[in-house]
Scaffold this motif. Structure first.
Motif, PDB file in Angstrom:
ATOM      1  N   ASP A  44       0.838  -1.208   0.000  1.00  0.00           N
ATOM      2  CA  ASP A  44       0.000   0.000   0.000  1.00  0.00           C
ATOM      3  C   ASP A  44       0.871   1.255   0.000  1.00  0.00           C
ATOM      4  O   ASP A  44       0.632   2.198  -0.736  1.00  0.00           O
ATOM      5  CB  ASP A  44      -0.862   0.043   1.274  1.00  0.00           C
ATOM      6  CG  ASP A  44      -2.222  -0.577   1.055  1.00  0.00           C
ATOM      7  OD1 ASP A  44      -2.449  -1.109  -0.046  1.00  0.00           O
ATOM      8  OD2 ASP A  44      -3.046  -0.534   1.985  1.00  0.00           O
ATOM      9  N   ALA A  45       1.856   1.238   0.886  1.00  0.00           N
ATOM     10  CA  ALA A  45       2.718   2.417   1.044  1.00  0.00           C
ATOM     11  C   ALA A  45       3.454   2.704  -0.265  1.00  0.00           C
ATOM     12  O   ALA A  45       3.578   3.855  -0.687  1.00  0.00           O
ATOM     13  CB  ALA A  45       3.719   2.194   2.178  1.00  0.00           C
ATOM     14  N   TRP A  46       3.927   1.663  -0.908  1.00  0.00           N
ATOM     15  CA  TRP A  46       4.630   1.804  -2.186  1.00  0.00           C
ATOM     16  C   TRP A  46       3.702   2.420  -3.230  1.00  0.00           C
ATOM     17  O   TRP A  46       4.070   3.329  -3.956  1.00  0.00           O
ATOM     18  CB  TRP A  46       5.126   0.426  -2.622  1.00  0.00           C
ATOM     19  CG  TRP A  46       5.637   0.307  -4.011  1.00  0.00           C
ATOM     20  CD1 TRP A  46       5.028  -0.318  -5.066  1.00  0.00           C
ATOM     21  CD2 TRP A  46       6.884   0.800  -4.535  1.00  0.00           C
ATOM     22  NE1 TRP A  46       5.812  -0.249  -6.189  1.00  0.00           N
ATOM     23  CE2 TRP A  46       6.952   0.430  -5.891  1.00  0.00           C
ATOM     24  CE3 TRP A  46       7.952   1.524  -3.967  1.00  0.00           C
ATOM     25  CZ2 TRP A  46       8.041   0.748  -6.709  1.00  0.00           C
ATOM     26  CZ3 TRP A  46       9.034   1.846  -4.790  1.00  0.00           C
ATOM     27  CH2 TRP A  46       9.065   1.464  -6.129  1.00  0.00           C
ATOM     28  N   ARG A  47       2.482   1.918  -3.270  1.00  0.00           N
ATOM     29  CA  ARG A  47       1.537   2.407  -4.281  1.00  0.00           C
ATOM     30  C   ARG A  47       1.036   3.807  -3.980  1.00  0.00           C
ATOM     31  O   ARG A  47       0.716   4.563  -4.888  1.00  0.00           O
ATOM     32  CB  ARG A  47       0.336   1.459  -4.369  1.00  0.00           C
ATOM     33  CG  ARG A  47       0.696   0.129  -5.000  1.00  0.00           C
ATOM     34  CD  ARG A  47      -0.487  -0.822  -4.939  1.00  0.00           C
ATOM     35  NE  ARG A  47      -0.159  -2.083  -5.601  1.00  0.00           N
ATOM     36  CZ  ARG A  47      -0.896  -3.182  -5.483  1.00  0.00           C
ATOM     37  NH1 ARG A  47      -1.988  -3.171  -4.749  1.00  0.00           N
ATOM     38  NH2 ARG A  47      -0.548  -4.275  -6.108  1.00  0.00           N
ATOM     39  N   ASP A  65       5.466  -5.366  -8.537  1.00  0.00           N
ATOM     40  CA  ASP A  65       4.207  -4.633  -8.619  1.00  0.00           C
ATOM     41  C   ASP A  65       4.229  -3.639  -9.767  1.00  0.00           C
ATOM     42  O   ASP A  65       4.906  -2.622  -9.696  1.00  0.00           O
ATOM     43  CB  ASP A  65       3.962  -3.889  -7.303  1.00  0.00           C
ATOM     44  CG  ASP A  65       2.641  -3.144  -7.331  1.00  0.00           C
ATOM     45  OD1 ASP A  65       1.656  -3.746  -7.762  1.00  0.00           O
ATOM     46  OD2 ASP A  65       2.620  -1.962  -6.952  1.00  0.00           O
ATOM     47  N   PRO A  66       3.515  -3.918 -10.813  1.00  0.00           N
ATOM     48  CA  PRO A  66       3.552  -3.028 -11.970  1.00  0.00           C
ATOM     49  C   PRO A  66       2.670  -1.809 -11.742  1.00  0.00           C
ATOM     50  O   PRO A  66       2.721  -0.840 -12.473  1.00  0.00           O
ATOM     51  CB  PRO A  66       2.971  -3.894 -13.083  1.00  0.00           C
ATOM     52  CG  PRO A  66       2.050  -4.830 -12.387  1.00  0.00           C
ATOM     53  CD  PRO A  66       2.572  -5.010 -10.982  1.00  0.00           C
ATOM     54  N   LYS A  67       1.891  -1.902 -10.698  1.00  0.00           N
ATOM     55  CA  LYS A  67       0.882  -0.887 -10.475  1.00  0.00           C
ATOM     56  C   LYS A  67       1.492   0.321  -9.818  1.00  0.00           C
ATOM     57  O   LYS A  67       2.102   0.237  -8.759  1.00  0.00           O
ATOM     58  CB  LYS A  67      -0.198  -1.466  -9.556  1.00  0.00           C
ATOM     59  CG  LYS A  67      -1.580  -1.010  -9.920  1.00  0.00           C
ATOM     60  CD  LYS A  67      -2.539  -1.947  -9.264  1.00  0.00           C
ATOM     61  CE  LYS A  67      -3.894  -1.338  -9.070  1.00  0.00           C
ATOM     62  NZ  LYS A  67      -4.751  -2.223  -8.310  1.00  0.00           N
ATOM     63  N   ARG A  68       1.349   1.435 -10.435  1.00  0.00           N
ATOM     64  CA  ARG A  68       1.801   2.666  -9.818  1.00  0.00           C
ATOM     65  C   ARG A  68       0.577   3.353  -9.240  1.00  0.00           C
ATOM     66  O   ARG A  68      -0.550   2.988  -9.561  1.00  0.00           O
ATOM     67  CB  ARG A  68       2.501   3.553 -10.848  1.00  0.00           C
ATOM     68  CG  ARG A  68       3.694   2.873 -11.467  1.00  0.00           C
ATOM     69  CD  ARG A  68       4.740   2.470 -10.435  1.00  0.00           C
ATOM     70  NE  ARG A  68       5.202   3.633  -9.682  1.00  0.00           N
ATOM     71  CZ  ARG A  68       5.459   3.603  -8.392  1.00  0.00           C
ATOM     72  NH1 ARG A  68       5.280   2.516  -7.712  1.00  0.00           N
ATOM     73  NH2 ARG A  68       5.879   4.676  -7.772  1.00  0.00           N
ATOM     74  N   PRO A  69       0.778   4.333  -8.380  1.00  0.00           N
ATOM     75  CA  PRO A  69      -0.363   5.004  -7.760  1.00  0.00           C
ATOM     76  C   PRO A  69      -1.420   5.411  -8.781  1.00  0.00           C
ATOM     77  O   PRO A  69      -1.100   5.849  -9.875  1.00  0.00           O
ATOM     78  CB  PRO A  69       0.279   6.225  -7.124  1.00  0.00           C
ATOM     79  CG  PRO A  69       1.671   5.818  -6.844  1.00  0.00           C
ATOM     80  CD  PRO A  69       2.048   4.866  -7.937  1.00  0.00           C
ATOM     81  N   ALA A  70      -2.672   5.234  -8.408  1.00  0.00           N
ATOM     82  CA  ALA A  70      -3.778   5.589  -9.291  1.00  0.00           C
ATOM     83  C   ALA A  70      -3.704   7.065  -9.652  1.00  0.00           C
ATOM     84  O   ALA A  70      -3.207   7.881  -8.891  1.00  0.00           O
ATOM     85  CB  ALA A  70      -5.098   5.299  -8.600  1.00  0.00           C
ATOM     86  N   VAL A  71      -4.164   7.369 -10.829  1.00  0.00           N
ATOM     87  CA  VAL A  71      -4.064   8.751 -11.283  1.00  0.00           C
ATOM     88  C   VAL A  71      -5.440   9.347 -11.490  1.00  0.00           C
ATOM     89  O   VAL A  71      -6.426   8.653 -11.649  1.00  0.00           O
ATOM     90  CB  VAL A  71      -3.271   8.850 -12.598  1.00  0.00           C
ATOM     91  CG1 VAL A  71      -1.839   8.467 -12.357  1.00  0.00           C
ATOM     92  CG2 VAL A  71      -3.900   7.981 -13.650  1.00  0.00           C
ATOM     93  N   ALA A  72      -5.477  10.639 -11.470  1.00  0.00           N
ATOM     94  CA  ALA A  72      -6.726  11.352 -11.694  1.00  0.00           C
ATOM     95  C   ALA A  72      -6.499  12.366 -12.804  1.00  0.00           C
ATOM     96  O   ALA A  72      -5.388  12.827 -13.003  1.00  0.00           O
ATOM     97  CB  ALA A  72      -7.133  12.074 -10.417  1.00  0.00           C
TER      98      ALA A  72
END
Lengths: 186, 241
Positions: A61-64, B70-77
């Protein structure tokens, strides 16, 4: 307070680099924080295997979410522990009350063990101990049931045989005192 | 519980609301800055309560492996306006304001004079070259320059002196909007920014030109096809220092 300002700044920097995809920075961030995350999670879920799982979820979670961390709104450790605590509580609740350990556990076990690692943070520890001394036993009990026991405020009221409003007030007043004693962030 | 009392902030900060109450309070938090501040302050004071315990060493490897995979980067808006939870669009607006305010500071740090006025015409954008991207990223002397992380757009630049090229690695990249595109610019220590091409989606993209003497890489939103010169304030400035 200034007690943790230097490591706090380091954590913020590492989190910023993590947000940019710097895995090395994130590894360092992990090293500097994991004993607190794992310690808190373990205290709530009371099971080593589950604590490891929840800790892993917390760091993913923290990474994301690293890019969403806002230094202006609080410290990196507080941010991380909030993620960890919510996940730990959710885990405990999904496991179900039936299998939960004695709810008094969190109360009777001192909520502030001093481990070797934390002894190093003696200034902070002293502050916490002093802060907890400021609370009434009833406030400490209500907060421990909620924070370490993972109970909802309604459950806290039931366990302590109190009206819901009273339990809520104990939690709120206790946290206000704690906050004040910890240096008043307001 | 339609009328959320402010005094639930403390209970919320302890995660002691049940799921339904939590959801209601989340909605309240989006609109109440006092409660947000209180929750943050309580969380800060709870830090000291967290006991420490040493986890099994294998956990470190597991966590870092999961992160690496983890290929997922923080969700974007979207840049313009967020359609989701209000708390997010609010915080993003806040970030954006702070980010714009921080632009000048970033320029000073980089020793860059950001004059977004007369621009030198540049070469038309071309398609990215995947192999070159990989070469730069894998170069032994590749160096990463993280950009500021407080804005709605985050990215880093990886530059390899031996390859003489640089790659922009997007992190959070909201949709630029209909009919718009992101354009990259090399910002020299003095003089006008030079187009470094358009950003190809959210993938790491090779910057055109070597940018050898550039002090920073900037990103701006331009009409589709790009502009010979930036027409908007840059959304991101990454100092190459």
């Amino acid at each position: 307070m200034s007690v943790m300002s230097e490591p706090a700044a380091v954590l913020v920097g590492l989190l910023g680099r993590s947000a940019a995809g710097d895995a090395e920075a994130f590894a360092r961030f992990y090293d500097l924080t994991v004993s607190r995350v794992y310690g808190l999670v373990l205290r709530v879920v009371l099971d080593a295997a589950q604590a490891e799982e929840v800790t892993q979820e917390t760091y993913l979670d923290a990474w994301r979410q690293a890019g969403r961390f806002e230094p202006a709104r609080g410290g990196a450790l507080a941010w991380l522990l909030a993620i960890a605590h919510r996940r730990a509580v959710d885990r405990v609740r999904s496991v179900g009350a039936a299998t939960r350990r004695d709810s008094r556990y969190a109360v009777e076990d001192r909520p502030y063990d001093v481990t070797a690692e934390q002894a190093e943070r003696s200034v902070e520890r002293e502050q916490v101990m002093r802060a907890l001394d400021e609370l009434t036993p009833a406030q400490r009990e209500a907060i421990a049931l909620a924070y370490f026991g993972g109970h909802t405020h309604t459950e806290v009221a039931r366990i302590l045989d109190l009206p819901v409003g009273t339990a809520k007030t104990r939690i709120r007043d206790g946290l206000a005192r704690l906050r004040e004693a910890m240096g008043g962030q307001a | 519980m339609s009328d959320v009392p402010h005094d639930l902030a403390a209970v919320y900060a302890l995660d002691a609301l049940d799921a339904a109450e939590r959801e209601v309070f989340d909605g309240h938090l989006a609109e109440c800055s006092d409660c947000r501040a209180e929750v943050e302050a309580i969380r800060e004071s709870l830090v000291g309560l967290a006991p420490a315990a040493i986890p099994p060493p294998a956990l470190r490897e597991a966590v870092l492996a999961a992160v690496a995979a983890d290929p997922k980067r923080p969700a974007v808006a979207p840049l313009s306006r967020h359609s989701g939870a209000e708390i997010r669009s609010r915080s993003e607006r806040r970030r954006r304001r702070r980010f714009l305010a921080g632009l000048a500071a970033a320029a000073v740090v980089a020793g860059v004079v950001l004059t977004w006025r007369p621009w030198s015409p540049s070469t038309p954008p071309t398609a990215p070259t995947p192999n070159a991207v990989t070469q730069v990223l894998a170069a032994p002397d590749a160096q990463r320059y993280p950009g500021p992380t407080s804005g709605p757009v985050t990215a880093s630049v990886v530059r390899s002196p031996s390859e003489g090229r640089a790659v922009l690695v997007p992190d959070r990249l909201p949709e630029p909007g209909a009919g718009k595109t992101y354009q990259m610019w090399y910002v020299p220590p003095q003089g006008n920014p030079v187009s470094a091409g358009l950003l190809a989606g959210t993938a790491p993209t090779l910057l055109e030109g070597s940018g050898q003497d550039a002090a920073a890489v900037a990103l701006s939103v331009e009409p589709t096809g790009g502009s010979p010169q930036p027409t908007t304030t840059p959304v991101l400035v990454i100092p190459l220092a």
